[in-house]
Design a protein around this motif. Structure first.
Motif, PDB file in Angstrom:
ATOM      1  N   ARG A 136       0.837  -1.212   0.000  1.00 54.26           N
ATOM      2  CA  ARG A 136       0.000   0.000   0.000  1.00 54.26           C
ATOM      3  C   ARG A 136       0.866   1.253   0.000  1.00 54.26           C
ATOM      4  NH1 ARG A 136      -2.314   3.026   4.578  1.00 54.26           N
ATOM      5  NH2 ARG A 136      -3.973   4.347   3.764  1.00 54.26           N
ATOM      6  N   ARG A 137       1.935   1.229   0.786  1.00 52.05           N
ATOM      7  CA  ARG A 137       2.828   2.387   0.835  1.00 52.05           C
ATOM      8  C   ARG A 137       3.452   2.644  -0.537  1.00 52.05           C
ATOM      9  NH1 ARG A 137       5.769   0.442   4.406  1.00 52.05           N
ATOM     10  NH2 ARG A 137       4.440   1.078   6.133  1.00 52.05           N
ATOM     11  N   ALA A 138       3.819   1.579  -1.238  1.00 55.19           N
ATOM     12  CA  ALA A 138       4.418   1.727  -2.567  1.00 55.19           C
ATOM     13  C   ALA A 138       3.398   2.258  -3.576  1.00 55.19           C
ATOM     14  CB  ALA A 138       4.975   0.388  -3.036  1.00 55.19           C
ATOM     15  N   MET A 139       2.148   1.791  -3.498  1.00 54.72           N
ATOM     16  CA  MET A 139       1.098   2.284  -4.401  1.00 54.72           C
ATOM     17  C   MET A 139       0.883   3.779  -4.220  1.00 54.72           C
ATOM     18  SD  MET A 139      -1.846  -0.646  -4.096  1.00 54.72           S
ATOM     19  CE  MET A 139      -1.496  -2.375  -4.387  1.00 54.72           C
ATOM     20  N   ASN A 140       0.785   4.217  -2.980  1.00 53.85           N
ATOM     21  CA  ASN A 140       0.485   5.621  -2.708  1.00 53.85           C
ATOM     22  C   ASN A 140       1.671   6.536  -2.974  1.00 53.85           C
ATOM     23  OD1 ASN A 140      -2.144   5.012  -1.984  1.00 53.85           O
ATOM     24  ND2 ASN A 140      -1.663   4.793   0.199  1.00 53.85           N
ATOM     25  N   ALA A 141       2.880   5.945  -3.063  1.00 47.23           N
ATOM     26  CA  ALA A 141       4.062   6.764  -3.339  1.00 47.23           C
ATOM     27  C   ALA A 141       4.178   7.127  -4.813  1.00 47.23           C
ATOM     28  CB  ALA A 141       5.323   6.037  -2.880  1.00 47.23           C
ATOM     29  N   THR A 142       3.405   6.473  -5.661  1.00 44.48           N
ATOM     30  CA  THR A 142       3.498   6.725  -7.095  1.00 44.48           C
ATOM     31  C   THR A 142       2.642   7.895  -7.541  1.00 44.48           C
ATOM     32  OG1 THR A 142       1.716   5.140  -7.544  1.00 44.48           O
ATOM     33  CG2 THR A 142       3.973   4.295  -7.529  1.00 44.48           C
ATOM     34  N   GLY A 143       1.894   8.509  -6.633  1.00 49.32           N
ATOM     35  CA  GLY A 143       1.008   9.609  -6.993  1.00 49.32           C
ATOM     36  C   GLY A 143      -0.375   9.110  -7.348  1.00 49.32           C
ATOM     37  N   GLY A 144      -1.279  10.046  -7.613  1.00 53.06           N
ATOM     38  CA  GLY A 144      -2.657   9.687  -7.925  1.00 53.06           C
ATOM     39  C   GLY A 144      -3.483   9.507  -6.672  1.00 53.06           C
ATOM     40  N   PRO A 145      -4.744   9.084  -6.813  1.00 52.89           N
ATOM     41  CA  PRO A 145      -5.619   8.900  -5.651  1.00 52.89           C
ATOM     42  C   PRO A 145      -5.037   7.884  -4.674  1.00 52.89           C
ATOM     43  CG  PRO A 145      -6.876   8.831  -7.694  1.00 52.89           C
ATOM     44  CD  PRO A 145      -5.440   8.798  -8.086  1.00 52.89           C
TER      45      PRO A 145
END
Length: 471
Positions: free
Chosen positions: A285-294
């Motif tokens: 989850r941390r990696a997903m949210n680090a890429t930008g976007g919602p």
């Protein structure tokens, strides 16, 4: 000439039969427009603003805030101008949760001063209840302002109105006894079972459609009577005599109480649980949210895992039809999630959750959670779920055995994620650990299926890459 029309509490859909007045949005004497919200009511499903289909001056209101009214009871009366064509006044034609405002009720015969019987109540063949006493003690149809066809005069006269009057209606029964006539039961076997055990069917409230008494209802009543007979009787104390603060079980809280009681009474539930290492899920989850976007919520990732697990174990996306004695396996996943609000626990439903990705699920969870907090969820958004995800970890607890959301067959519970000592790759380490529990209806599957579902969910939590097989 002005005409006084009566607006009744509309059918709010979803089989709801009553609503409680939360807040009046207009006062007697106010000018209202067609389809203007005039009152906020709370049903067993949600808070609803009720629009009035007529435009004119409010001449009377019925029911104080906190009063429960049945569907069809008068809400208010409105003085409107005479129609231009001389015909009947039309309603707005709009729809409120399945309610068409349509045309107003037929005009009633005007009350004459020498007819006290008509002034007190309407005859049996009239089009509704007695004319409400409105502005100065006269019936609305005989308001002097209406006779002068001057809306301004009506508004002036309404400014000095008396307190609102509650509509008369049938008193609620003091006990659960049914009215005279045949008692609806699902089969003659149920009637014979009650007769042989001396059970009065009129004292039961059936859990089937329209109060139909099922065999489970009779068996439950017999077990309760047997248990009561075996317990030594203490000196009787009436509940009504016990001091304390009383909170009525009505509205959303009453609906929750009824549903939980029915679930406990009808569903033979069982619970299994497992601890899982959620460290990799948190990292993903941390990696997903680090890429930008919602931002992707943890609840959305757990929901995505649930839908993948239900695809492998569809027995848990089912409901039980006891009348047909069938387990109905459902083709679509409508995922409910528990949300705590100031008005109590509600379960909004994400439609077609199996077709959504984590980003779409995050957005829908956020939208429905905000609607739950503001009390604007519609009945359609609170019904129709097929499986429920309950994240009770937000309350700081590790585990729970929740009650299944009837008529669903299962609920996944998620506890708090906390650092704990854990054996990881043969070494003792501090890992982020979560307890997962599955409460399921034992009629739809056995422990092997339930255990397989929960183990798959735990595997996806520990190794999110497992989900790549189903993307």
């Amino acid at each position: 000439m002005a005409q006084v029309l009566e607006f009744k509490l509309p059918d709010l859909g979803e089989g709801l039969t009553e609503a409680m007045i939360v807040q009046w949005l207009v006062q007697v004497g106010d000018v209202v427009a067609v389809d203007q919200p005039v009152v906020e009511v709370e049903t067993a499903k949600a808070m609803v603003e009720v629009p009035c289909p007529y435009g004119g001056v409010v001449t009377a209101r019925f029911g104080e805030e906190g009063t429960e009214l049945p569907v069809g009871a008068p809400l208010l009366t409105v003085a409107v101008g005479a129609p231009a064509s001389g015909g009947d006044t039309e309603g707005s034609g709009n729809v409120l949760v399945g309610y068409g405002t349509g045309a107003p009720p037929a005009r009633r015969r005007r009350v004459r001063s020498g007819d006290p019987a008509r002034s007190a109540a309407a005859p049996a063949g009239d089009n509704g209840p007695a004319e409400p006493v409105g502005l100065t003690g006269a019936a609305p149809a005989a308001v002097p302002g209406a006779e002068r066809s001057a809306v301004t005069a009506l508004q002036t006269q309404a400014g000095a109105t008396a307190a609102p009057v509650r509509p008369d209606g049938p008193a609620r029964p003091d006990g659960p006894a049914r009215p005279e006539g045949p008692v609806p039961v699902i089969s003659p076997l149920v009637r014979r079972l009650a007769r042989e055990n001396g059970l009065d069917l009129r004292q039961l409230h059936g859990s089937g459609p329209d109060g139909l008494i099922l065999r489970a209802d009779v068996e439950y009543a017999l077990r309760a009577a047997t248990a009561e007979a075996q317990v030594p009787q203490a000196p009787a104390t009436r509940i009504s005599d016990v001091p304390g603060t009383r909170t009525p079980l009505r509205g959303i809280r009453g609906a929750v109480a009824d549903k939980l009681s029915r679930s406990r009474r009808e569903i033979p539930d069982a619970t299994c649980w497992v601890d899982a290492d959620a460290t990799e899920l948190m990292n993903a989850r941390r990696a997903m949210n680090a890429t930008g976007g919602p931002k992707i919520s943890l609840l959305a990732l757990l929901a995505r895992i649930c839908t993948a697990a239900l695809a492998r174990f569809p027995e848990l996306n089912s409901t039980v039809d006891m009348e047909a004695r069938e387990v109905v396996r459902l083709d679509r996943v409508h995922l409910g999630f528990a949300a705590q609000t100031e008005r109590g626990l509600v379960v909004p439903v994400v439609r077609d959750a199996h077709t959504r990705n984590a980003e779409s699920l995050s957005a829908e969870f956020a939208r429905l959670t905000e609607a739950a907090r503001t009390g604007t969820l519609t009945p359609a958004q609170l019904t129709g779920g097929t499986f429920t995800l309950n994240n009770y970890g937000v309350f700081g607890v590790d585990g729970s055995t929740p009650i299944i959301n009837h008529p669903e067959a299962a609920m996944l519970g998620v506890g708090r994620i906390v650092p704990k000592p854990w054996v990881h790759e043969g070494e003792l380490a501090v890992r982020q650990v979560v307890q997962l529990s599955l409460t399921f209806d034992h009629r739809v599957c056995d422990g092997g299926t339930a255990g397989g579902f929960l183990r798959y969910v735990a595997d996806c939590v520990e190794q999110p890459a497992v989900l790549l097989r189903t993307l």
